[in-house]
Write a protein that holds these residues in place. Structure first.
Motif, PDB file in Angstrom:
ATOM      1  N   GLN A 143     -18.773  17.284 -35.469  1.00 27.70           N
ATOM      2  CA  GLN A 143     -17.570  18.111 -35.380  1.00 27.70           C
ATOM      3  C   GLN A 143     -17.514  18.838 -34.038  1.00 27.70           C
ATOM      4  O   GLN A 143     -18.526  19.166 -33.429  1.00 27.70           O
ATOM      5  N   LYS A 144     -16.306  19.117 -33.582  1.00 27.37           N
ATOM      6  CA  LYS A 144     -16.103  19.673 -32.245  1.00 27.37           C
ATOM      7  C   LYS A 144     -16.744  21.039 -32.069  1.00 27.37           C
ATOM      8  O   LYS A 144     -17.099  21.414 -30.951  1.00 27.37           O
ATOM      9  N   ASN A 145     -16.872  21.811 -33.159  1.00 28.84           N
ATOM     10  CA  ASN A 145     -17.458  23.154 -33.033  1.00 28.84           C
ATOM     11  C   ASN A 145     -18.969  23.158 -33.262  1.00 28.84           C
ATOM     12  O   ASN A 145     -19.561  24.219 -33.482  1.00 28.84           O
ATOM     13  N   TYR A 146     -19.592  21.989 -33.175  1.00 32.61           N
ATOM     14  CA  TYR A 146     -21.038  21.876 -33.390  1.00 32.61           C
ATOM     15  C   TYR A 146     -21.819  22.811 -32.464  1.00 32.61           C
ATOM     16  O   TYR A 146     -22.763  23.484 -32.886  1.00 32.61           O
ATOM     17  N   PRO A 186     -18.932  10.905 -33.992  1.00 33.56           N
ATOM     18  CA  PRO A 186     -19.388  12.134 -33.329  1.00 33.56           C
ATOM     19  C   PRO A 186     -19.370  13.330 -34.282  1.00 33.56           C
ATOM     20  O   PRO A 186     -18.586  13.378 -35.240  1.00 33.56           O
ATOM     21  N   LYS A 206     -21.688  19.752 -23.995  1.00 34.28           N
ATOM     22  CA  LYS A 206     -20.486  20.496 -23.640  1.00 34.28           C
ATOM     23  C   LYS A 206     -19.462  19.577 -22.982  1.00 34.28           C
ATOM     24  O   LYS A 206     -19.794  18.757 -22.128  1.00 34.28           O
ATOM     25  N   ASN A 207     -18.203  19.713 -23.412  1.00 33.98           N
ATOM     26  CA  ASN A 207     -17.078  18.968 -22.831  1.00 33.98           C
ATOM     27  C   ASN A 207     -17.226  17.455 -22.981  1.00 33.98           C
ATOM     28  O   ASN A 207     -16.645  16.691 -22.211  1.00 33.98           O
ATOM     29  N   ASN A 208     -18.027  17.021 -23.948  1.00 35.49           N
ATOM     30  CA  ASN A 208     -18.201  15.597 -24.221  1.00 35.49           C
ATOM     31  C   ASN A 208     -18.154  15.371 -25.725  1.00 35.49           C
ATOM     32  O   ASN A 208     -18.425  16.293 -26.504  1.00 35.49           O
ATOM     33  N   PRO A 209     -17.825  14.158 -26.160  1.00 36.95           N
ATOM     34  CA  PRO A 209     -17.979  13.860 -27.591  1.00 36.95           C
ATOM     35  C   PRO A 209     -19.437  14.073 -27.984  1.00 36.95           C
ATOM     36  O   PRO A 209     -20.354  13.661 -27.261  1.00 36.95           O
ATOM     37  N   ILE A 210     -19.675  14.724 -29.120  1.00 34.96           N
ATOM     38  CA  ILE A 210     -21.046  15.022 -29.524  1.00 34.96           C
ATOM     39  C   ILE A 210     -21.565  13.827 -30.310  1.00 34.96           C
ATOM     40  O   ILE A 210     -21.658  13.824 -31.541  1.00 34.96           O
ATOM     41  N   ASP A 211     -21.908  12.778 -29.551  1.00 36.01           N
ATOM     42  CA  ASP A 211     -22.332  11.513 -30.126  1.00 36.01           C
ATOM     43  C   ASP A 211     -23.849  11.377 -30.020  1.00 36.01           C
ATOM     44  O   ASP A 211     -24.547  12.320 -29.633  1.00 36.01           O
TER      45      ASP A 211
END
Length: 271
Positions: A186-189, A184, A207-212
């Motif tokens: 990075q969290k701040n994507y 995934p 939002k609020n999900n792994p950015i996969d």
């Protein structure tokens, strides 16, 4: 109905610049076929360092290079290069940057570990293409994106660039392929991709999900005018998302001997 269409192809790979693959092969022959039918095209891809500049006769376009793209408060120079495919009578533009594309491998290191900044690379690539089109003063009717590295383009076109004369009337087509990434972003994507016009409320898909791969693809679907199944098989949940949760025109997989006509008909139907 208009006779000629201006189509911008944005893709993460084109052969012979990169090895043959489903995306690379289609994006080599589809633009040529669309052009051969009397339409006007431009094609863009990243300039990965694995692409041999001398063999492929790439050269920098000075008048298009020189600007910086700021990502996460850091300036990244944008370099534009171009090469010609003589047999196809078409040019390919390359988005280049030392920070993001000058690595020994394309998406993962020699151990197969995907680069941690692949998400940032999608931001730079998408914004680099759109800023270059502005400098070219070219106004595409259709923007056709191929592969997850292009997934931000629909969002940017619909909101960050919606008032720009080059893109105001452009329609977005997104092709989904069986080309998943495993790590995934990075969290701040969702924070660093935002530019003027892109509001947090537009990013519900990530939002609020792994950015996969699924999340990024759904983000692209949300802001496209039509979606194409580029691979013979793609994730069922993505097909369900298109058909059940959106009202986007959806073109199922088309065989190589049929896709050009089917794609052009789709372009015409959304214009």
């Amino acid at each position: 109905m208009r006779e000629a269409i201006k189509v911008l192809f944005i893709t993460q790979e084109i052969t012979p610049f990169l090895p043959e693959s489903e995306i690379a092969t289609l994006c080599r022959y589809l633009p040529q076929a669309v052009q051969d039918r009397g339409n006007e095209i431009r094609a863009f891809m990243p300039k990965f360092v694995t692409i041999n500049e001398r063999r492929n006769q790439l050269h920098e376009v000075q008048r298009l290079s020189g600007m910086n793209i700021i990502i996460d408060d850091t300036d990244h120079p944008l370099i534009i290069k171009v090469a010609s495919l003589q047999a196809a009578r078409m040019q390919v533009y390359f988005i280049d940057n030392e920070d993001y594309f000058h690595r020994r491998n394309i998406l993962a290191d020699e151990n197969g570990i995907e680069y941690k900044d692949n998400g940032e690379r999608t931001i730079f690539f998408a914004r680099g293409v759109l800023e270059t089109i502005k400098k070219l003063r070219w106004t595409p009717d259709v923007i056709h994106c191929h592969g997850w590295m292009t997934a931000l383009v629909p969002l940017y076109i619909k909101h960050a660039y919606s008032d720009d004369p080059c893109f105001r009337n452009a329609k977005m087509v997104y092709s989904i392929y069986n080309d998943e990434f495993n790590t995934p972003f990075q969290k701040n994507y969702g924070e660093i991709l935002r530019i003027d016009g892109v509001k947090e409320e537009y990013l519900s898909a990530i939002k609020n999900n792994p950015i996969d791969f699924n999340a990024v693809t759904k983000l692209a679907i949300d802001f496209s005018d039509a979606v194409i199944q580029g691979s013979q098989t793609i994730q069922e949940n993505l097909v369900n998302y298109i058909t059940l949760k959106t009202n986007r025109p959806f073109l199922p997989y088309q065989a190589p001997d049929n896709y050009t006509d089917a794609y052009i008909e789709l372009y015409k139907s959304i214009l």
